[in-house]
Structure formats: structure tokens, C-alpha cells
Design a protein around this motif. Sequence first.
Motif: not given
Length: 254
Positions: A219-225, A227-234, A242-251
Motif C-alpha cells: 500500500t505504501t508503494h502504491v500510494a506514493r507511485a 500521487g497520494w501524499a500518504n497511505p491514509s489518503s490513498f 471501490m467500497g473496500t480498503t486496498p488491504g481487504r481488496h487484495r485479501a
Amino acid sequence: MPVGRQTPRASRIWPSGGTHLWASGGTSSRHSHSRGHLVYAAGGVLSVHTEGGTSIVPANRVGWIPAGFAHFHRAHGETDMRIVFLPASLARFLPSRPAVFTASGLAREVLLALTGSREYDRAATARLHRVLVGELDEAHEQPLHLPEPRDDRLRAVARLLHENPADNTPLAGLGRATGASARTLSRLVHDELGMTFYEWRTQLRICHALVLLAEGHDTTHVARACGWANPSSFIAAFTNVMGTTPGRHRADSP
């Protein structure tokens, strides 16, 4: 973007649909079909490219390509691609343009059944098709079809953002780089794409983020790549779309 034909690792095709197993980066040749069809990524992320734009189809979403649309597919991550062709009598209930829908639990099971090893007779296939279209009719269309601009100046901006989704240059700066004023670009985005520049750039970034997540980036890499300022914003932006978090989406992705 190259569209040279690559061979899937395995395929099983029959008149009503089929399945392709693609290695990451696998790309089909450009082609079209006389019938509209649904594409589903039982695993991985699939992108569907037409002259009108690009649809991103992550696991647990369904892509729709109407009859006659020239397109090609690309796999992001190891991708299990399922295809279901629909008769015209049912295709008319779906949009006349490419679209992406949420896949309900029932829709996923029907898609997997229609593209699995069991063979259904014509009557059973027709019943399953009707159930599937009924589920999609009630599903939410997802903002995962990124329309392709027509104006050359807006296409130049799109190229810059695709090449570097993390670019936070304001619209005025992008205009100076492409020979158009911010006001002109803002009007073009609204008139051609039906959204604001902020919505368009966010949608483009989410599409890139889905690809990067499928390729295994955290998530940290994706947020930076993207254009989001930090993972929380992403995470907040991703969840809003998407209606779900990146972590839940991947899981939840098979």
C-alpha cells in the motif's frame, strides 16, 4: 501500447464462452466479436482496451464489451480470465458502451459455473444467462472505465498522467506543457469525459493502483507511485471508489 499477440498459458473455449489463463503482462491481439460478452477476472486484474477508453476489471468485478467493439485484453498479475457471450435478446439490457459492474456473490457463482468444467444444455445455459443479466441489472456500475479523450490537447495531458500518475502538476501547469489553458482543458474534460479534472485524475490513479496491487506492491508503494501524499489518503480515496480498503481488496482477490 503494444498489442502484439501473446499465447495464454491455457485456454478452453466453446460457443457460449471460455477461459484463458494469462501470465502477468499477457496481451491479446486486437479483435472484436459479433456478440456482446462479459469478462471476469477470477484471479488477477484484467484491463480491456478499446478506442473509447480502458476498463480495469479487478477480481470480483465484471467487465462488459458490447458487440462490435474492437478491443484487446492485458493481464496484470497471474490472471484467470473468464468470458461469457450473451445473446442479443439479453445484451440489450446492458449498456451500449463498455462498462464495469460489481460482481455479486450469485453473479460470481454463475460466471464460474458457465465457464467451468461442467457442460450445460441449452435450456440450462439460457436460465443461467438470465440470472446473470438480472444480477448485473441490479449491480452498481463501477467508475473503472477510463474514457479516452478525443481532443489532441487532452490526449497529451492523458499521456503525461498515464506515464506518471504521481504527477501533481496543477491543470494550469499541464496546460502550459500541452499548449492549452486550464480553462480550456477543464471544459474539454467536462464535455468529453463527463467529469471534473479532479475526478478524472483520481479515477486514472485508482486504475493504476489496482494494477500495482495485482502485481504485488504494498500500500505504501502504491500510494506514493500514484500521487497520494500518504497511505491514509490513498486508502480513503480507494475505499470511496471501490467500497473496500486496498488491504481487504487484495485479501478478497482469489
